[in-house]
Design a protein around this motif. Sequence first.
Motif, short mmCIF file in Angstrom:
data_model
loop_
_atom_site.label_atom_id
_atom_site.label_comp_id
_atom_site.label_asym_id
_atom_site.label_seq_id
_atom_site.Cartn_x
_atom_site.Cartn_y
_atom_site.Cartn_z
N CYS A 209 0.83 -1.21 0.00
CA CYS A 209 0.00 0.00 0.00
C CYS A 209 0.86 1.26 0.00
O CYS A 209 2.02 1.23 0.41
CB CYS A 209 -0.94 0.01 1.22
N ARG A 210 0.25 2.34 -0.44
CA ARG A 210 0.91 3.63 -0.41
C ARG A 210 0.96 4.15 1.02
O ARG A 210 0.18 3.75 1.88
CB ARG A 210 0.15 4.62 -1.30
N GLU A 211 1.88 5.07 1.26
CA GLU A 211 2.08 5.58 2.62
C GLU A 211 0.83 6.31 3.12
O GLU A 211 0.43 6.13 4.28
CB GLU A 211 3.29 6.52 2.64
N ASP A 212 0.18 7.11 2.27
CA ASP A 212 -0.96 7.89 2.72
C ASP A 212 -2.18 7.00 2.98
O ASP A 212 -2.85 7.11 4.01
CB ASP A 212 -1.31 8.97 1.70
N PHE A 281 -3.94 12.45 0.78
CA PHE A 281 -3.17 11.68 -0.18
C PHE A 281 -2.52 12.63 -1.16
O PHE A 281 -2.99 13.76 -1.38
CB PHE A 281 -4.06 10.68 -0.93
N ARG A 284 -1.07 11.53 -7.87
CA ARG A 284 0.03 11.06 -8.70
C ARG A 284 -0.06 11.54 -10.15
O ARG A 284 0.95 11.62 -10.84
CB ARG A 284 0.08 9.53 -8.68
N TRP A 312 -9.15 2.42 -3.63
CA TRP A 312 -7.83 1.88 -3.32
C TRP A 312 -7.93 0.52 -2.66
O TRP A 312 -7.19 -0.41 -2.99
CB TRP A 312 -7.08 2.84 -2.39
N THR A 316 -6.42 -3.02 -4.14
CA THR A 316 -5.39 -3.74 -3.37
C THR A 316 -5.81 -5.17 -3.07
O THR A 316 -5.02 -6.10 -3.24
CB THR A 316 -5.11 -2.99 -2.05
#
Length: 440
Positions: A209-212, A281, A284, A312, A316
């Motif tokens: 997963c992304r950090e945010d 977030f 991107r 998200w 995932t």
Amino acid sequence: MTLYRPPGTNIWTYRFFFKGQRFQGSTGETDKRKAERIERAAKIEVQKQALATPHQQAGAGMTVLHAVSKYLERQRSNGNINLRDLGTEEKEFERIVDWIGPDTLMSNVTLETMRMIVERRKLQPRLNGKGEPVLKWNPETRSMEPVKLSGATINRYTWSLFRRVYMMARDEWQVPVTPIKWSLLAQREAGPRTREIKLEEEAKIREHCREDYGACFMFALLAGLRLSNFATLTWQQIDLGNREIKVVQKGGREHVIKIDDEMLEILLNERGKHPVYVFTFVCRKTWTNPKNGLRYVAGKRYPLTKWGFATWFHRTRTKLGFDIRIHDCRRTSGGRLLRGTGNLRAVQQHLGHANIAITAKHYSHVPPADMLELQNRANEASKRRREKLEELVAKSNLEADAPNVQVPVQVSPTRKDKLLKQIAKLSQRKTMARRRSKPE
């Protein structure tokens, strides 16, 4: 109590209800027995009038459309009902009224009418957010087939929903409805979902997963809040001094949860990223949301939305092949707390359930905290009994295989002397008997 004496008088007054209507009057008697006879006569008279004019009641001509409209009007005036739930009810009632007939009298709605509604609803597929049928792969036919509605959905949005209108028409609007045994309409429902996110699954999600989004995901596992509460959490709802978070749950109820050490660490890491919202977030790529027209610029930070988190999460879980849902985060938080403490009341307060029966229903599958120790103790006891049984079987086999040898009986000296004396006495008696028997 149907008979009573008003303050300041000795005359009895009667008061009773018949089909939701109150009847009250003075008996004109000070003697209670005479007053009771007058009251019985009044009740009989009311019943005779009702039988003589059964269609003259206030709600005798109420139609299904009129009754549903009055019910929805009351629901709209109720400030505690969720607007989303109200919209769902209006949509379902529109279908029910169309199938029964808007001009059908409420008094003509029978059990067969409601069975027709249930059977027609069972034939309809489950729809997604766009109003399209949800499809699922069937390995037997090797094709995509529409998903059927669950028994809980049919119960909640057919007969159970219309029963509210039926009860209100009968009890409040004096409609002479036909008696219906609602339990005969109930469809079989599956038990509550018990799926929780495993520790291995949690570790893999954190890796991919992304950090945010990862910070929001870990906070959801710890806080046990619903998606609408944790995704759009604001700093105004957080009291770091008292380590508390205030949210408004379903039904407009306010709920307070405590901030533990891990939750505090996550919140402190998110401070300074946005003045209003906790979770954000970093965009991107530049794009424009077609629904609201908002433009997102790459590299800038924006507040997290529940739709963004849901997207998200779905991507995932699909990538990792997990059959989990967002609400499983809340279920995981409650399950871990119950396993660690064994305190069902603490789980109720943490999740904000209005009744502990709800907590017991959804977490009855979670074993007590000491269940592992009890199972190990039970296994040890079984092992000892098994070993003892094996010893007894082995001993009996040895005795069965041994030769049949007569072992002399060991007699103690004292017992031996007593036996000898008894033998001597018997022999002496026999000798005396023989002498007596000889002729002289």
